[in-house]
Design an enzyme around this catalytic site. Structure first.
Site, PDB file in Angstrom:
ATOM      1  N   ASP A  54       0.960  -1.224  -0.061  1.00 52.27           N
ATOM      2  CA  ASP A  54       0.094   0.022  -0.099  1.00 52.27           C
ATOM      3  C   ASP A  54       0.815   1.357   0.062  1.00 52.27           C
ATOM      4  O   ASP A  54       2.114   1.246   0.335  1.00 52.27           O
ATOM      5  CB  ASP A  54      -0.716  -0.041   1.285  1.00 52.27           C
ATOM      6  CG  ASP A  54      -1.641   1.183   1.376  1.00 52.27           C
ATOM      7  OD1 ASP A  54      -2.290   1.505   0.404  1.00 52.27           O
ATOM      8  OD2 ASP A  54      -1.631   1.866   2.402  1.00 52.27           O
TER       9      ASP A  54
ATOM     10  N   ASP B  25       0.033   5.111   0.844  1.00 58.14           N
ATOM     11  CA  ASP B  25      -0.549   6.188   1.890  1.00 58.14           C
ATOM     12  C   ASP B  25      -0.457   5.520   2.846  1.00 58.14           C
ATOM     13  O   ASP B  25      -1.280   4.641   3.746  1.00 58.14           O
ATOM     14  CB  ASP B  25      -1.802   6.787   1.771  1.00 58.14           C
ATOM     15  CG  ASP B  25      -1.964   7.557   0.265  1.00 58.14           C
ATOM     16  OD1 ASP B  25      -1.137   8.117   0.127  1.00 58.14           O
ATOM     17  OD2 ASP B  25      -3.069   7.332  -0.268  1.00 58.14           O
TER      18      ASP B  25
HETATM   19  C1  BG6 Z   1      -5.719   5.518  -0.276  1.00 61.12           C
HETATM   20  C2  BG6 Z   1      -5.788   6.517   0.697  1.00 61.12           C
HETATM   21  O1  BG6 Z   1      -4.553   5.355  -0.586  1.00 61.12           O
HETATM   22  O2  BG6 Z   1      -6.256   6.377  -1.566  1.00 61.12           O
HETATM   23  C3  BG6 Z   1      -7.223   7.149   1.139  1.00 61.12           C
HETATM   24  O3  BG6 Z   1      -5.710   5.664   2.153  1.00 61.12           O
HETATM   25  C4  BG6 Z   1      -7.725   7.773  -0.036  1.00 61.12           C
HETATM   26  O4  BG6 Z   1      -7.270   7.929   2.418  1.00 61.12           O
HETATM   27  C5  BG6 Z   1      -7.519   6.990  -1.477  1.00 61.12           C
HETATM   28  O5  BG6 Z   1      -8.947   8.307   0.074  1.00 61.12           O
HETATM   29  C6  BG6 Z   1      -7.951   7.711  -2.736  1.00 61.12           C
HETATM   30  O6  BG6 Z   1      -7.027   8.695  -2.859  1.00 61.12           O
HETATM   31  P1  BG6 Z   1      -7.099   9.850  -4.039  1.00 61.12           P
HETATM   32  O7  BG6 Z   1      -5.547  10.375  -4.087  1.00 61.12           O
HETATM   33  O8  BG6 Z   1      -7.476   8.983  -5.276  1.00 61.12           O
HETATM   34  O9  BG6 Z   1      -8.129  10.460  -3.698  1.00 61.12           O
HETATM   35 MG    MG Z   2      -2.743   3.050   3.695  1.00 60.94          MG
END
Ligand code: BG6
Ligand code: MG
Length: 210
Positions: free
Chosen positions: A9, A11
């Site tokens: 993963d 984030d």
């Molecule tokens: C995930 C995060 O990696 O990506 C979430 O943990 C986030 O919090 C999701 O909502 C979507 O991200 P993005 O950048 O497409 O808005």
């Molecule tokens: Mg994460």
């Protein structure tokens, strides 16, 4: 490490963009007068942008149309992307980079499995643009975690079976997704205490002891 592939993963595992997600959602929620705090933010880990917005709007008295929701999600994303531009390769910790390098040295193939549509931008900011053998992200899926699609695609891009891959996650929804896809999982942070996680990591470098 008995796994042929490791799917990370992004984030909250490779980098700490979760704080930028929080700041951007908080500004949006404040602008429309909806209560939002870090506890609610934790429910957004691994969840897609639109599903995250729906969770935040649970606290709203007003019902938003799809068009209004698209505008709010765009506003949040524009601010989030501005915050991402503060990131540099210095935001990639030595521990994360050297652990991944060592896994590569040991012959593991590495992939990204992130729900984010900004994953490639973040990898560029961190200097990891060409680093992974495969990248599966929010741009190639229709269902976000806990659906296993993002990890199944990552395994497919690596040309490996899910049972030969380890998923590394910080989100409960991410461990659920790994389980649903037939992967083994390693949890860090709040995911380390998931009752069905295969390995609980105290630090990222603990991956080298699996
Ligand atoms: C995930 C995060 O990696 O990506 C979430 O943990 C986030 O919090 C999701 O909502 C979507 O991200 P993005 O950048 O497409 O808005
Ligand atoms: Mg994460």
């Amino acid at each position: 490490m008995n796994y042929k592939g490791v799917i990370f993963d992004l984030d909250g595992v490779i980098c700490f963009t979760d704080k930028y997600h929080y700041q951007a959602w908080k500004k949006m929620a404040d602008d429309i007068g909806v209560y939002f705090d870090e506890k609610i933010n934790n429910r957004l880990r691994g969840v897609s942008r639109m599903a995250s917005l729906d969770i935040i709007l649970e606290r709203s008295e007003k019902l938003y149309t799809q068009v209004e929701k698209d505008i709010l999600a765009d506003q949040k994303n524009e601010l989030y992307k501005k915050l991402l531009h503060q990131m540099t390769p210095a935001d990639l910790s030595d521990e994360v980079k050297s652990t991944m390098d060592e896994l590569k040295n040991r012959g593991c193939r590495l992939a990204l499995g992130s729900s984010s549509k900004n994953a490639k931008l973040i990898l560029e900011r961190l200097g990891l643009g060409e680093y992974f053998d495969a990248v599966s992200d929010g741009t190639n899926i229709t269902h976000s975690k806990p659906n296993p699609e993002v990890f199944l695609k990552a395994a497919e891009f690596l040309d490996l079976d899910p049972k030969d891959c380890l998923v590394v996650e910080d989100a409960i929804a991410g461990i659920d997704a790994a389980l649903a896809g037939g992967f083994h999982s390693a949890g860090i942070g709040e995911a380390a205490v998931h009752e069905k996680v295969d390995y609980s990591l105290h630090t990222f470098a603990d991956l080298l002891s699996i």
